[in-house]
Design an enzyme around this catalytic site. Structure first.
Site, PDB file in Angstrom:
ATOM      1  CB  SER A 143      -0.892   0.001   1.248  1.00 15.95           C
ATOM      2  OG  SER A 143      -1.562   1.235   1.406  1.00 15.95           O
ATOM      3  CE1 TYR A 156      -4.914  -1.670   5.257  1.00 15.30           C
ATOM      4  CE2 TYR A 156      -3.760   0.371   4.755  1.00 15.30           C
ATOM      5  CZ  TYR A 156      -4.366  -0.795   4.327  1.00 15.30           C
ATOM      6  OH  TYR A 156      -4.406  -1.086   2.991  1.00 15.30           O
TER       7      TYR A 156
END
Length: 252
Positions: A143, A156
């Site tokens: 990501s 996260y």
């Protein structure tokens, strides 16, 4: 080999986790169009069968990637009954948002279990077969948050940073066996996971100003990068994280 043939996945078999919808299903469709036989993975067979309606040539393998025993059994069954897994895309992942000082332990554990442990379990189980054959491609979905942080998603961010370094470690250990292990890092894409942010005019305005491309990414824009990392075109690319983010990670 003609240069365009380097990108062909004809004769390859690809397992994509978290493939019943969203990025996983889009990547499965893209790899199939490049010639691969694709196997859709998820926890729920009914969801996979629904996805198979969109991609009828795909096969399905339902098992929970957070359960190591189920992963080993599932991958061994694919190898035995469907054939060798040439390409693994570790796509399954979740998001949890909350102020860090209020972040619940259960949400932390769920993120670690799905975003990190499952990547390790699935890659390890597939790599044991790939190593014996002396070839294999593993693509871990990272990501932009593997590099950057935003408020309310620190756990996260921690998991996606871990996936980036786990990818490096896998490449370091397994390159000598003929495996290429790389990361594919989406920026901000209009997905079901981000539906609330897409609908938030203030956030979308901020994103458009912050991203050099001045827009949300569309999931189909990840396919070319995935095909590259899955194909012979990336035969000497290892431990790399390929950003597909409209430039947000390189611009202040």
């Amino acid at each position: 080999m003609p240069s365009l043939d380097l990108f062909s996945l004809s004769g390859r078999r690809a397992l994509i986790t978290g493939a019943s919808r969203g990025i996983g299903l889009t990547l499965a469709r893209g790899l199939s169009e490049a010639g691969a036989e694709v196997i859709l993975n998820g926890r729920h067979r009914s969801a996979l069968e629904a996805a198979q309606g969109d991609l009828p040539q795909a096969r399905i393998a339902a098992f929970d990637v957070t359960d190591q025993a189920a992963v080993i059994e599932g991958i061994d069954a694919i190898e035995r009954e469907m054939g060798p897994i040439d390409i693994l895309i570790n796509n399954a992942g979740i998001q949890r948002r909350a102020p860090l000082e209020d972040f619940a332990r259960a949400d932390w554990d769920a993120l670690i279990e799905t975003n990190v442990s499952a990547v390790f379990f699935t890659a390890q189980a597939a790599a044991r077969h790939m190593i014996r054959r002396g070839a294999g491609k593993i693509i871990n979905i990272c990501s932009v948050q593997s590099e950057l942080a935003r408020p309310n998603i620190a756990p996260y961010t921690a998991t996606k940073g871990a996936v980036r370094n786990l990818t490096r470690g896998m490449a370091t250990d397994w390159a000598k066996h003929g495996l290429q292990v790389n990361g594919l890092a989406p920026g901000y894409f209009a997905t079901e996971m981000n539906a609330a942010l897409v609908a938030d005019a203030e956030f979308t305005g901020w994103l458009q100003r912050r991203t050099p491309a001045a827009r949300w990414g569309q999931v189909e824009e990840l396919v070319g990068a995935a095909v590259f990392l899955a194909s012979d075109a990336s035969s000497f690319v290892n431990g790399h994280m390929l950003m597909v983010d409209g430039g947000i990670s390189i611009s202040l």
